[in-house]
Design an enzyme around this catalytic site. Structure first.
Site, PDB file in Angstrom:
ATOM      1  N   HIS A  85       0.842  -1.206   0.000  1.00 34.71           N
ATOM      2  CA  HIS A  85       0.000   0.000   0.000  1.00 34.71           C
ATOM      3  C   HIS A  85       0.878   1.258   0.000  1.00 34.71           C
ATOM      4  O   HIS A  85       0.575   2.234  -0.680  1.00 34.71           O
ATOM      5  CB  HIS A  85      -0.890   0.045   1.245  1.00 34.71           C
ATOM      6  N   SER A  88       0.490  -8.977   1.664  1.00 39.62           N
ATOM      7  CA  SER A  88      -0.974  -8.980   1.670  1.00 39.62           C
ATOM      8  C   SER A  88      -1.439  -8.811   3.112  1.00 39.62           C
ATOM      9  O   SER A  88      -0.806  -9.344   4.033  1.00 39.62           O
ATOM     10  CB  SER A  88      -1.492 -10.308   1.119  1.00 39.62           C
TER      11      SER A  88
END
Ligand code: AMP
Length: 280
Positions: free
Chosen positions: A37, A185
């Protein structure tokens, strides 16, 4: 960094920037942020005047048997990460703000949503397409940032933008991995230490597929090479391995041009996905 929870307030905050000709970048996320991210936020920070990150665990993209309720959440940590990464606005709405009443509108790209992930998660991409289109209309970004990690999501969102002439640029950021190859993840937190040791075999299988593709093998043989590698790992149960066109998500046999090697597998009870795009 300003934290905004209401749609009307976010629009009001962004309007002066838009009027002044400032470019706005949007990074949609479901939170529990990691360096993948962060790479998206960094790209937005470099390319845009105003960076908006959304954190919204979208119930519409989870099936009833999936992990919506237990999806990992850590708002305080996420805010510290985003603030340090130079985010201007964090948009973190409640479910009732985004979906105040039942939707009577469908947003979907069925042709791209049935294969691969769609086999196991038939309603997933309709949920994704709906929330992404809503976020685009709420923020009205010049550029929107997505990770290659979710390759089919990229295909769905790209086609949505093209089919509906959305006036924004899609930016795709390469997959960020751990040293051993495991794609970062939020769901990696579910892995036990033994499962964590087995999880890099997904990336290993993609590398076996790449080797076969570079050796001139056809789609079926490349798929078989990935499957064979995963069969060696008793803690990993394959869901699918596929060799597809990255735009259409259709199987590719003659491997020339852009090819996506994609797979999904259960490591223990955790379902992980990964992919590689090759230019052959
Ligand atoms: P998520 O919070 O899982 O919905 O992901 C939000 C965005 O981050 C999506 O565009 C993902 O593709 C992207 N993303 C997730 N993991 C990674 C990663 N390891 N590398 C790059 N982008 C990622």
């Amino acid at each position: 960094m300003q934290v905004v929870t209401r749609i009307a307030e976010l629009r009001a905050q962004l309007e002066p920037f838009r009027r002044a000709g400032r470019t706005i970048g949007l990074v949609p996320t479901m939170g529990y942020l990691h360096q993948g991210h962060e790479a998206l936020v960094r790209a937005a920070r470099q390319e845009c005047d105003v960076v908006v990150v959304s954190i919204f665990v979208n119930p519409l993209q989870f099936a009833p048997n999936e992990d919506f309720e237990s999806y990992p959440r850590d708002s305080e940590r996420d805010r510290a990460i985003l603030s340090a990464a130079g985010t201007d606005f964090l948009f973190q709405p409640a479910v009732a703000e985004v979906y105040p009443r039942p939707l009577l509108t469908d947003v979907a790209v069925p042709e791209l949503s049935r294969t691969l992930e769609g086999r196991t998660r038939p309603t997933h991409f309709q949920g994704v397409a709906t929330v992404v289109l809503k976020l685009f209309h709420i923020v009205w970004p010049d550029k929107a940032y997505f990770g290659q990690k979710d390759g089919q999501q990229v295909a769905v969102v790209r086609r949505l933008c093209e089919d509906l002439d959305l006036p924004l640029e899609l930016r795709v950021v390469p997959t960020v991995r751990e040293q051993d190859g495991l794609a970062l993840s939020s769901r990696n937190v579910y892995l036990s230490s033994e499962e964590r040791r087995a999880a890099p075999s997904l990336h290993d299988a993609l590398l076996c597929g790449r080797e076969a593709a570079l050796a001139g093998k056809e789609g079926q043989a490349v798929q078989a090479a990935m499957e064979e590698r995963l069969r060696k790992e008793p803690r990993v149960r394959l869901d699918y391995a596929a060799v597809v066109d990255p735009d259409t998500m259709q199987p590719k046999s003659d491997l020339t041009g852009q090819v996506m090697l994609a797979l999904a597998a259960y490591v223990g009870r955790t379902r992980l996905i990964d992919n590689l795009v090759l230019d052959l």
